[in-house]
Design an enzyme around this catalytic site. Sequence first.
Site, PDB file in Angstrom:
ATOM      1  N   ASP A  89       6.267 -27.255  -6.792  1.00 33.15           N
ATOM      2  CA  ASP A  89       5.822 -28.095  -7.917  1.00 33.15           C
ATOM      3  C   ASP A  89       7.027 -28.493  -8.752  1.00 33.15           C
ATOM      4  O   ASP A  89       8.102 -27.879  -8.660  1.00 33.15           O
ATOM      5  CB  ASP A  89       4.776 -27.374  -8.788  1.00 33.15           C
ATOM      6  N   GLU A 154       4.880 -22.785 -10.485  1.00 34.07           N
ATOM      7  CA  GLU A 154       5.968 -22.099 -11.190  1.00 34.07           C
ATOM      8  C   GLU A 154       6.244 -22.755 -12.530  1.00 34.07           C
ATOM      9  O   GLU A 154       6.468 -22.086 -13.535  1.00 34.07           O
ATOM     10  CB  GLU A 154       7.228 -22.107 -10.322  1.00 34.07           C
TER      11      GLU A 154
HETATM   12  N1  BES Z   1      14.526 -23.218 -11.890  1.00 32.25           N
HETATM   13  C1  BES Z   1      13.958 -22.884 -13.141  1.00 32.25           C
HETATM   14  C2  BES Z   1      14.418 -21.557 -13.681  1.00 32.25           C
HETATM   15  C3  BES Z   1      15.832 -21.543 -14.171  1.00 32.25           C
HETATM   16  C4  BES Z   1      16.284 -22.535 -15.012  1.00 32.25           C
HETATM   17  C5  BES Z   1      16.644 -20.534 -13.824  1.00 32.25           C
HETATM   18  C6  BES Z   1      17.588 -22.508 -15.469  1.00 32.25           C
HETATM   19  C7  BES Z   1      17.941 -20.491 -14.267  1.00 32.25           C
HETATM   20  C8  BES Z   1      18.416 -21.488 -15.098  1.00 32.25           C
HETATM   21  C9  BES Z   1      12.448 -22.849 -13.051  1.00 32.25           C
HETATM   22  O1  BES Z   1      11.903 -23.770 -12.164  1.00 32.25           O
HETATM   23  C10 BES Z   1      11.900 -23.176 -14.409  1.00 32.25           C
HETATM   24  O2  BES Z   1      12.186 -24.210 -14.925  1.00 32.25           O
HETATM   25  N2  BES Z   1      11.119 -22.287 -14.955  1.00 32.25           N
HETATM   26  C11 BES Z   1      10.431 -22.524 -16.177  1.00 32.25           C
HETATM   27  C12 BES Z   1       9.399 -21.443 -16.272  1.00 32.25           C
HETATM   28  C13 BES Z   1       8.411 -21.586 -17.351  1.00 32.25           C
HETATM   29  C14 BES Z   1       7.658 -22.860 -17.299  1.00 32.25           C
HETATM   30  C15 BES Z   1       7.479 -20.403 -17.377  1.00 32.25           C
HETATM   31  C16 BES Z   1      11.407 -22.497 -17.340  1.00 32.25           C
HETATM   32  O3  BES Z   1      12.364 -21.709 -17.347  1.00 32.25           O
HETATM   33  O4  BES Z   1      11.220 -23.294 -18.270  1.00 32.25           O
HETATM   34 ZN    ZN Z   2      12.016 -25.763 -13.478  1.00 33.53          ZN
END
Ligand code: BES
Ligand code: ZN
Length: 458
Positions: A89, A154
Site C-alpha cells: 500500500d 502499513e
Molecule cells: N517506510 C516507512 C517507515 C520509515 C520512514 C522508516 C522513514 C524509516 C524512515 C513506512 O512506510 C511509513 O511511512 N510508516 C508510517 C507508519 C504510520 C502510518 C503508522 C510512518 O512512519 O508515518
Molecule cells: Zn510510508
Amino acid sequence: MQNVIDSLRAGREQAVTTLLELLSIPSVSTDPDAASDVKRCAHWVAEKLTATGMPDVRVIDTAGHPIVYAQDLSAGPDRPTVLFYGHYDVQPVDPLNLWTNPPFEPTVRDNKVFARGATDDKGQVFLHMVALEAMRRELGSLPINIKLLIEGEEEIGSPNLAPFVSEHADMLACDCVVVSDTSMFAPGQPSIVYGLRGLAYMQIDVTGPNRDLHSGSYGGAVHNPINALAQIIAKLKDEHGRILIPGFYDDVLDLTVEERSDLASLGHSDDRLKADVGVKDLFGEQGYTSIERLGARPTLDCNGILGGFTGEGAKTVLPSKAMAKVSMRLVPHQRTADIAQKFIDYVHAVAPAGVTVTVTDLHGADPVLVPRDTPAIHAAVKALSETYNAPCKFTREGGSIPVVLLFDTVLKAPTVLMGFGLNNENAHSPDEHFDLDNFHLGSEAAVRFYTYLASSVA
Ligand code: BES
Ligand code: ZN
C-alpha cells in the site's frame, strides 16, 4: 552465487519494466474509494510470486485490505527460515499539482523511477522478489526457507496485520525477519537501522457556535474555534521543543553515552540537512543533536489544520468548526496507547470554555529497538558492505513500521532493517522516486544476504 548476480545484471531492464507495472496501481490504503485498486495490487503481487515459482501463494482477506502471504520451505529444517515483511500500500498523492508526472504513471528520469510508492515500499519489496526469482532460476531452489508477508495497511498503522501476526504465530515462525522499508544513511553508504520510532496519530475537532457567524455581529462575545484550537496547539510544545503533556517523557529510554558517541561519529551534517529541506535554521529539543532528535527522541507535529475561510480575498466570518491532525513520534519504551490517552486527557484539560473539543485516536505504532548482534545482522552487514564496497553503518530512523515490535514480542525473532531508500526520495510527498542503482544493488545485496544467511545458524 556469481551466476545469480550475473543473471540479475542481465535482467535489469526487464525488472524495471515489471516494477513500473506495480507502481501504476493506485493502492492508497487510506482512501476508501481506492479499495478495489488496493485489492488489485494484492493480486498483482500474488500472481507475480506464483509466476516466479513460489509454490504456495495466498491472498488472505482481512476486515480491511488483503494480506499477501507466500512460502517456500523446500530448503528443509536444517536451513534457516526467513520471514520477509513489506507493504504494497502507499500514501495519498496530494498535493497532486506538485507532481511533475502523474503519481501512478511511473516515469524514469535521471536513472530514478518516479511514482507514488517507488521507494516506500513497492520498489523495495519488488527488489526482493527479483532477487528470489533469480536465485530460484539459477540455482533451481532457494538456499533458505522463505515466508513472505506483504501487507496493504502499513501506511494506516497495520490495524489488521497486528492481530493476524498474533493469531498466526505458528505459520509465521522464523529464525529472523528481514524488512526493506527504511533508508540508507547517505548515497553509497549502506546502513542497517536498529531503532524505529513509534507513532500516536490524533485528530482534534473543535466546535463553537452552531453555525458560521458574522464576525462583526458576534466576534468578541463568542469563542472562535480556530483561536481555541490555536491555543490548544500552542500548549502542546514549548519554544525549546519540549512536549508539555504531563507524563509524556516518563518511559523514554535515555541514550547511553556510547550510543551518543556512535551516532555522533556517523558524519551527519546539519548544513546538508538545512540545504536539503531549504531552511536557514533547524529546530528541535534543546540538548540533543539533530541525529539524536531524528531517531532517538520523541516529538510532536501538526500534520494539517482546517477551518474557516481560506479562499481568495477576505470574508469576515467566525467559523463554527476547526480541526487539526497531530502526530507524535515515540521512542522506546513509550507505548502508543498510553501516549494517546495522555494526549486526550491533556487536550481536554487545556481546552478553553466556550467550545466543544473532541479528540480521536486515529492510529499508531509502538517504537522498537532491534538487537545488533545476531547471525542475520552479520549476514546483512557482509552482504551490504560487499555490494556497496563501503562499510555498513548502524543508524536509528525516525519513521515507524507498526508490526516490527510484534516480530520481537510475538514471533521472538530478530528483525533486520536493511533499507535501500534515501531520505530525500520524497516518500509521502510529491515526486516520490527510487534510485535505480539502489534498486538493482538492493537485489544483489538481497541475494548475498539470503546466501550468507543460509550458511549461518540464524
Ligand atoms: N517506510 C516507512 C517507515 C520509515 C520512514 C522508516 C522513514 C524509516 C524512515 C513506512 O512506510 C511509513 O511511512 N510508516 C508510517 C507508519 C504510520 C502510518 C503508522 C510512518 O512512519 O508515518
Ligand atoms: Zn510510508
